[in-house]
Scaffold this motif. Structure first.
Motif, PDB file in Angstrom:
ATOM      1  N   ILE A  28      40.379  37.593  45.308  1.00 25.61           N
ATOM      2  CA  ILE A  28      41.553  36.892  44.788  1.00 25.61           C
ATOM      3  C   ILE A  28      41.634  37.122  43.290  1.00 25.61           C
ATOM      4  CG2 ILE A  28      42.874  34.744  44.856  1.00 25.61           C
ATOM      5  CD1 ILE A  28      41.534  35.710  47.536  1.00 25.61           C
ATOM      6  N   GLY A  88      45.896  41.630  35.418  1.00 25.79           N
ATOM      7  CA  GLY A  88      45.489  40.376  34.795  1.00 25.79           C
ATOM      8  C   GLY A  88      45.570  40.436  33.283  1.00 25.79           C
ATOM      9  N   ALA A  99      50.228  34.191  46.576  1.00 26.36           N
ATOM     10  CA  ALA A  99      49.283  33.254  45.957  1.00 26.36           C
ATOM     11  C   ALA A  99      48.413  32.609  47.019  1.00 26.36           C
ATOM     12  CB  ALA A  99      50.050  32.167  45.197  1.00 26.36           C
ATOM     13  N   MET A 144      33.372  41.907  32.298  1.00 24.66           N
ATOM     14  CA  MET A 144      34.271  41.800  33.460  1.00 24.66           C
ATOM     15  C   MET A 144      33.961  42.915  34.465  1.00 24.66           C
ATOM     16  SD  MET A 144      35.953  39.154  32.804  1.00 24.66           S
ATOM     17  CE  MET A 144      34.887  38.398  31.592  1.00 24.66           C
TER      18      MET A 144
HETATM   19  C1  48H Z   1      46.389  34.943  43.655  1.00 25.85           C
HETATM   20  C2  48H Z   1      45.720  34.532  41.486  1.00 25.85           C
HETATM   21  C3  48H Z   1      45.574  33.174  41.765  1.00 25.85           C
HETATM   22  C4  48H Z   1      45.881  32.727  43.090  1.00 25.85           C
HETATM   23  C5  48H Z   1      45.054  33.466  39.691  1.00 25.85           C
HETATM   24  O1  48H Z   1      42.426  36.616  34.182  1.00 25.85           O
HETATM   25  P1  48H Z   1      42.096  37.899  34.835  1.00 25.85           P
HETATM   26  O2  48H Z   1      42.304  39.131  34.053  1.00 25.85           O
HETATM   27  O3  48H Z   1      40.590  37.780  35.391  1.00 25.85           O
HETATM   28  P2  48H Z   1      39.207  38.540  35.051  1.00 25.85           P
HETATM   29  O4  48H Z   1      38.158  37.506  35.159  1.00 25.85           O
HETATM   30  O5  48H Z   1      39.063  39.740  35.888  1.00 25.85           O
HETATM   31  O6  48H Z   1      39.338  39.013  33.549  1.00 25.85           O
HETATM   32  C6  48H Z   1      39.397  38.083  32.530  1.00 25.85           C
HETATM   33  C7  48H Z   1      40.019  38.726  31.288  1.00 25.85           C
HETATM   34  O7  48H Z   1      41.299  39.223  31.590  1.00 25.85           O
HETATM   35  C8  48H Z   1      40.093  37.690  30.226  1.00 25.85           C
HETATM   36  O8  48H Z   1      40.975  36.855  30.324  1.00 25.85           O
HETATM   37  C9  48H Z   1      39.093  37.629  29.201  1.00 25.85           C
HETATM   38  C10 48H Z   1      38.031  38.657  29.096  1.00 25.85           C
HETATM   39  N1  48H Z   1      39.152  36.614  28.372  1.00 25.85           N
HETATM   40  C11 48H Z   1      38.212  36.314  27.365  1.00 25.85           C
HETATM   41  C12 48H Z   1      38.733  35.211  26.465  1.00 25.85           C
HETATM   42  O9  48H Z   1      37.930  34.773  25.613  1.00 25.85           O
HETATM   43  O10 48H Z   1      39.904  34.782  26.596  1.00 25.85           O
HETATM   44  O11 48H Z   1      42.924  38.032  36.186  1.00 25.85           O
HETATM   45  C13 48H Z   1      42.959  36.994  37.104  1.00 25.85           C
HETATM   46  C14 48H Z   1      44.120  37.244  38.068  1.00 25.85           C
HETATM   47  C15 48H Z   1      45.481  37.089  37.385  1.00 25.85           C
HETATM   48  O12 48H Z   1      46.202  38.280  37.509  1.00 25.85           O
HETATM   49  C16 48H Z   1      46.135  35.932  38.144  1.00 25.85           C
HETATM   50  O13 48H Z   1      47.528  36.096  38.312  1.00 25.85           O
HETATM   51  C17 48H Z   1      45.402  35.956  39.479  1.00 25.85           C
HETATM   52  O14 48H Z   1      44.063  36.284  39.106  1.00 25.85           O
HETATM   53  N2  48H Z   1      45.393  34.681  40.185  1.00 25.85           N
HETATM   54  N3  48H Z   1      46.116  35.418  42.404  1.00 25.85           N
HETATM   55  N4  48H Z   1      46.296  33.644  44.006  1.00 25.85           N
HETATM   56  N5  48H Z   1      45.781  31.434  43.438  1.00 25.85           N
HETATM   57  N6  48H Z   1      45.168  32.532  40.633  1.00 25.85           N
END
Ligand code: 48H
Length: 254
Positions: free
Chosen positions: A31, A62, A126, A237
């Motif tokens: 997910i 993401g 979702a 990640m």
């Molecule tokens: C379907 C969903 C649902 C749902 C959420 O945030 P992401 O990029 O996640 P990661 O952990 O692979 O990477 C994190 C990185 O992008 C980041 O934010 C970092 C490194 N931050 C550091 C900082 O200090 O801020 O992707 C998560 C995905 C998203 O595309 C959402 O839309 C999706 O999950 N999602 N999809 N059903 N219920 N909830």
């Protein structure tokens, strides 16, 4: 041959419906289509498992698209550079030990690798709940179209069955919260302050099976584990996605 609009529509409906029916039963549902989720899905599919990645947004990628403050570049530390290389993502050593890659290339090549390996992507869907029955394991997911959720429409969802679930939903750790909210024994400690070295150093310890059948990776792993955040460095990640894939594959083999 004259192109026919209805034939175009039938081609789309027929193939997508067949795929959705086929994927009502999965080995692994990942997910979230961020960097950790795509990496995990690619590596699990490479191992021959039937993998579906569910992403609620239109686009896969993401938080990787935005790089650091909308500068579309990501940093990856030396410990994770082999994963950039593995997926054919070009990088330059901008500072000693700090490799920079382009966000667009990174997302595209990870996604392409997952597709080539046979992972199936379900975007605009979702996850709104999980299935837990008498054996106490997460054994399925409750899904709905994202626009239904966005519009607040009262439409009942559908359900898929899977042998393992990976929560790769980023900062919100959405799936883990669902389990905890329904009384599952899954303590969520919450994300800590910015501290890149610590956050990247500990993320693999937080990447694990947190509830029977439910694994967590990426930023969600740190959010559940009470760990710090790291900003736009993405090695953790990729490594966390890789670790989750190894853990899930090992669990499904037993
Ligand atoms: C379907 C969903 C649902 C749902 C959420 O945030 P992401 O990029 O996640 P990661 O952990 O692979 O990477 C994190 C990185 O992008 C980041 O934010 C970092 C490194 N931050 C550091 C900082 O200090 O801020 O992707 C998560 C995905 C998203 O595309 C959402 O839309 C999706 O999950 N999602 N999809 N059903 N219920 N909830």
């Amino acid at each position: 041959m004259e192109l026919d609009e209805v034939t175009i529509s039938r081609a789309i409906l027929k193939t997508q419906m067949e795929t959705m029916v086929e994927y009502l039963d999965l080995d692994v549902a990942v997910i979230g289509g961020g960097p950790s989720g795509i990496t995990c899905a690619a590596l699990l599919a490479e191992k021959g498992l039937k993998v579906g990645l569910i992403e609620k947004k239109l686009s896969i990628g993401g938080g990787m698209w935005g790089g650091g403050m909308m500068f579309p570049r990501i940093v990856v530390q030396a410990a994770a550079k082999r994963l950039l290389d593995r997926f054919g993502i070009a990088s330059t050593e901008a500072e000693p030990g700090y490799y920079v890659a382009k966000s667009v290339e990174s997302v595209s090549k990870l996604t392409a690798a997952a597709c080539t390996a046979g992972a199936e992507f379900f975007n605009l869907i979702a996850v709104e709940d999980v299935v837990v029955k008498a054996d106490g394991r997460v054994s399925g997911l409750v899904i709905n179209w994202s626009p239904v959720e966005m519009a607040g429409l009262h439409v009942d969802p559908l359900t898929i069955r899977c042998r393992a679930v990976v929560d790769a939903t980023g900062h919100d750790a959405t799936i883990c919260h669902m389990v905890a909210k329904k009384g599952g024994d899954l303590p969520i400690r919450g994300e800590g302050y910015m501290w890149a070295d610590r956050a990247e150093g500990n993320i693999l310890d937080h990447t694990k099976e947190v509830f029977p059948g439910l694994f967590v990776c990426g930023m969600a792993a740190n959010a559940v584990g009470g760990e710090c955040r790291m900003g736009p460095i993405f090695g953790g990640m990729l490594l966390s996605g890789e670790r989750a894939a190894a853990l899930v594959a090992a669990a499904l083999r037993t």
